[in-house]
Scaffold this motif. Structure first.
Motif, PDB file in Angstrom:
ATOM      1  N   GLU A  17     -10.319 -10.888   7.912  1.00 25.73           N
ATOM      2  CA  GLU A  17     -11.099  -9.725   8.354  1.00 25.73           C
ATOM      3  C   GLU A  17     -11.011  -8.603   7.315  1.00 25.73           C
ATOM      4  OE1 GLU A  17     -10.040  -8.346  12.316  1.00 25.73           O
ATOM      5  OE2 GLU A  17     -10.904  -6.392  11.855  1.00 25.73           O
ATOM      6  N   MET A  18      -9.782  -8.359   6.881  1.00 30.03           N
ATOM      7  CA  MET A  18      -9.565  -7.303   5.899  1.00 30.03           C
ATOM      8  C   MET A  18     -10.229  -7.647   4.554  1.00 30.03           C
ATOM      9  SD  MET A  18      -7.409  -4.530   5.848  1.00 30.03           S
ATOM     10  CE  MET A  18      -5.887  -3.942   5.157  1.00 30.03           C
ATOM     11  N   ILE A  68       0.830  -1.210   0.000  1.00 25.84           N
ATOM     12  CA  ILE A  68       0.000   0.000   0.000  1.00 25.84           C
ATOM     13  C   ILE A  68       0.859   1.253   0.000  1.00 25.84           C
ATOM     14  CG2 ILE A  68      -0.330   0.007   2.514  1.00 25.84           C
ATOM     15  CD1 ILE A  68      -2.896   1.067  -0.153  1.00 25.84           C
ATOM     16  N   LYS A  69       1.971   1.178   0.709  1.00 24.53           N
ATOM     17  CA  LYS A  69       2.850   2.350   0.764  1.00 24.53           C
ATOM     18  C   LYS A  69       3.384   2.665  -0.633  1.00 24.53           C
ATOM     19  CE  LYS A  69       7.267   3.600   2.737  1.00 24.53           C
ATOM     20  NZ  LYS A  69       8.430   3.039   3.402  1.00 24.53           N
ATOM     21  N   THR A 127     -13.922  -7.110   4.862  1.00 25.26           N
ATOM     22  CA  THR A 127     -14.210  -5.665   4.944  1.00 25.26           C
ATOM     23  C   THR A 127     -14.145  -5.028   3.565  1.00 25.26           C
ATOM     24  OG1 THR A 127     -13.106  -5.678   7.086  1.00 25.26           O
ATOM     25  CG2 THR A 127     -13.561  -3.546   6.126  1.00 25.26           C
ATOM     26  N   ILE A 128     -13.085  -5.319   2.846  1.00 30.39           N
ATOM     27  CA  ILE A 128     -12.907  -4.703   1.529  1.00 30.39           C
ATOM     28  C   ILE A 128     -13.969  -5.208   0.556  1.00 30.39           C
ATOM     29  CG2 ILE A 128     -11.346  -4.471  -0.440  1.00 30.39           C
ATOM     30  CD1 ILE A 128      -9.039  -4.645   1.575  1.00 30.39           C
ATOM     31  N   VAL A 138      -7.763   0.641  -2.501  1.00 38.14           N
ATOM     32  CA  VAL A 138      -8.692  -0.401  -2.028  1.00 38.14           C
ATOM     33  C   VAL A 138      -8.310  -1.754  -2.630  1.00 38.14           C
ATOM     34  CG1 VAL A 138     -11.100  -1.125  -1.952  1.00 38.14           C
ATOM     35  CG2 VAL A 138     -10.561   1.277  -1.750  1.00 38.14           C
ATOM     36  N   ILE A 190     -16.988  -6.072   1.238  1.00 39.67           N
ATOM     37  CA  ILE A 190     -18.246  -5.357   1.543  1.00 39.67           C
ATOM     38  C   ILE A 190     -18.196  -3.952   0.955  1.00 39.67           C
ATOM     39  CG2 ILE A 190     -19.685  -4.390   3.391  1.00 39.67           C
ATOM     40  CD1 ILE A 190     -18.839  -6.782   5.125  1.00 39.67           C
ATOM     41  N   ILE A 191     -17.056  -3.292   1.108  1.00 42.04           N
ATOM     42  CA  ILE A 191     -16.926  -1.927   0.570  1.00 42.04           C
ATOM     43  C   ILE A 191     -17.079  -1.924  -0.944  1.00 42.04           C
ATOM     44  CG2 ILE A 191     -15.274  -0.053   0.152  1.00 42.04           C
ATOM     45  CD1 ILE A 191     -14.248  -0.450   2.959  1.00 42.04           C
ATOM     46  N   ALA A 198     -20.647  -2.511  -1.854  1.00 43.78           N
ATOM     47  CA  ALA A 198     -21.438  -1.315  -1.522  1.00 43.78           C
ATOM     48  C   ALA A 198     -21.206  -0.214  -2.557  1.00 43.78           C
ATOM     49  CB  ALA A 198     -21.087  -0.815  -0.125  1.00 43.78           C
ATOM     50  N   LEU A 199     -19.964  -0.059  -3.009  1.00 37.96           N
ATOM     51  CA  LEU A 199     -19.651   0.959  -4.021  1.00 37.96           C
ATOM     52  C   LEU A 199     -20.388   0.660  -5.322  1.00 37.96           C
ATOM     53  CD1 LEU A 199     -15.786   1.504  -3.573  1.00 37.96           C
ATOM     54  CD2 LEU A 199     -17.581   3.130  -3.055  1.00 37.96           C
ATOM     55  N   ASP A 218      -5.459 -12.396   5.490  1.00 37.66           N
ATOM     56  CA  ASP A 218      -6.162 -11.626   6.523  1.00 37.66           C
ATOM     57  C   ASP A 218      -7.656 -11.615   6.183  1.00 37.66           C
ATOM     58  OD1 ASP A 218      -5.514  -8.380   8.071  1.00 37.66           O
ATOM     59  OD2 ASP A 218      -7.221  -9.725   8.243  1.00 37.66           O
ATOM     60  N   PRO A 238      -9.022   6.565  -6.545  1.00 34.18           N
ATOM     61  CA  PRO A 238      -9.286   6.081  -5.176  1.00 34.18           C
ATOM     62  C   PRO A 238      -9.483   4.572  -5.085  1.00 34.18           C
ATOM     63  CG  PRO A 238     -10.677   7.965  -5.662  1.00 34.18           C
ATOM     64  CD  PRO A 238     -10.047   7.554  -6.946  1.00 34.18           C
ATOM     65  N   TYR A 268       0.621   4.056  -2.988  1.00 29.21           N
ATOM     66  CA  TYR A 268       0.391   5.498  -2.840  1.00 29.21           C
ATOM     67  C   TYR A 268       1.554   6.299  -3.415  1.00 29.21           C
ATOM     68  CZ  TYR A 268      -3.960   5.931  -0.271  1.00 29.21           C
ATOM     69  OH  TYR A 268      -5.291   5.952   0.064  1.00 29.21           O
ATOM     70  N   LEU A 297      -5.015  -2.997  -1.121  1.00 28.49           N
ATOM     71  CA  LEU A 297      -5.210  -3.560   0.219  1.00 28.49           C
ATOM     72  C   LEU A 297      -5.851  -4.939   0.124  1.00 28.49           C
ATOM     73  CD1 LEU A 297      -6.355  -0.317   2.041  1.00 28.49           C
ATOM     74  CD2 LEU A 297      -4.370  -1.675   2.662  1.00 28.49           C
TER      75      LEU A 297
END
Lengths: 255, 99
Positions: free
Chosen positions: B71-72, B4-5, B75-76, B57, B78-79, B82-83, B69, B53, B8, B60
């Motif tokens: 959990e991650m 991720i670093k 989470t992603i 995502v 679901i995002i 949702a998007l 992971d 953007p 970006y 990650l």
């Protein structure tokens, strides 16, 4: 046209500077200023605001990631519940008296601003420690924040920052970095929808994006130099200003 | 692995700067009087801005797959869902005053 472009650039750049410094998008500043001084309708102002916040938040996140001030896992976790809350909130809008809700939220935010200002001088936690209990609190509070966003159309950062700092005891700079990261995900869909509905003037939008990028670069770098006490106080007063506006709107004052 | 670093530092930064450069170019073309060309150029700039953007995502998500992971990943997922629902099925902004 040049004078309108210059006005848009100034408003957006100034809002981006302040917003990126304290972890908010700045829409609550941009929309009224564009409506009052540039003669935009609320819809047009909102569309332009969302577009500029995409650029603003991306620009600021780049700086904060470099400084290792973004907690991605926490941001994504809270963002998920916020988005779900917002979708639910938008659907519940018809069932709730929005004026009463604005007053209630305004009062809650006044309390949050008081805690931010009063607690500004308290020692900052050195790192973020998240127990399961705190995660649950954070997720629940973010869901409620999303609910209020969906119902009232209020912004992400103003609600997320108090959750991060006050509820989850996140160090202020990490809270700011994480908040702008979350905002960059949240605003892109709204901006795109307005863009595809042709609510964004291409020329105004271009100037807004440029202003937002520059403002965020300045604001985020300034945030690294300002003491966290001052950052908390600035945010606290901004939140107080916004919560007063919410209460006045709830009482029927046309703001 | 800290994808991720680097995402970006190189990809997000480059895309954002590319978007802004193209928008500036669009305004210059407008100033020269080529309105049709200007609109196309500006539209390209906006599209790059809207796509940017999503890069963090997706990065990650890839990182969470690599690190296993759950959990991650959840989470992603679901995002992202949702998007997609937000854009294609609901088509409204639930954060009109996002700030």
């Amino acid at each position: 046209m040049i004078d309108v472009l210059a006005l848009i650039f100034t408003i957006i750049m100034g809002s981006a500077m302040l917003g990126s410094m304290i972890g908010v998008g700045g829409g609550f500043i941009i929309v009224p200023l564009l409506s009052i001084f540039a003669g935009f309708s609320v819809k047009e102002a909102v569309a332009l605001s969302l577009l500029s916040i995409v650029a603003n938040s991306l620009s600021a996140t780049i700086v904060y990631v470099r400084e290792r001030l973004v907690n991605f896992k926490l941001g994504l976790l809270l963002e998920t519940s916020t988005m779900l809350g917002a979708v639910a909130g938008a659907n519940l809008l018809l069932l709730i008296n929005e004026f009463l809700l604005e007053i209630i939220f305004g009062l809650v935010l006044i309390y949050a601003s008081y805690r931010m200002i009063k607690g500004a001088s308290l020692k900052e936690p050195k790192e973020l420690v998240l127990s399961v209990k705190k995660k649950l609190y954070g997720v629940s509070a973010s869901f409620l924040a999303g609910l209020s966003s969906g119902m009232l159309g209020i912004g992400g950062g103003l609600l997320k920052m108090p959750i991060l700092v006050l509820l989850l005891s996140t160090p202020t700079r990490i809270a700011i970095g994480t908040s702008v990261f979350m905002i960059s995900i949240t605003t892109v869909t709204g901006a795109y929808i307005h863009f595809s509905n042709k609510l964004i003037n291409f020329y105004y939008g271009a100037v807004a994006v440029i202003g937002a990028y520059l403002g965020a670069q300045i604001g985020s770098r300034l945030s690294l130099k300002v003491e966290t006490i001052q950052l908390k106080r600035i945010f606290g007063f901004v939140l107080l200003f916004f919560s007063v506006i919410m209460i006045l709107r709830g009482c029927g004052v046309p703001i | 692995m800290n994808l991720i670093k680097y995402a970006y530092k190189y990809i997000v930064k480059s895309l954002l700067l590319a978007s802004i450069s193209i928008l500036i170019l669009g305004l210059v073309i407008y100033g020269l009087g080529y309105n049709d060309l200007c609109i196309n150029v500006l539209e390209l700039g906006y599209w790059i801005l809207f796509v940017t953007p999503l890069i963090p995502v997706l990065t990650l998500f890839i990182e969470s797959l690599y690190k296993k992971d759950m959990e991650m990943m959840l989470t992603i997922s679901i995002i992202l869902v949702a998007l997609i629902i937000n854009i294609y099925f609901i088509g409204f902004s639930y954060l009109p005053f996002s700030g």
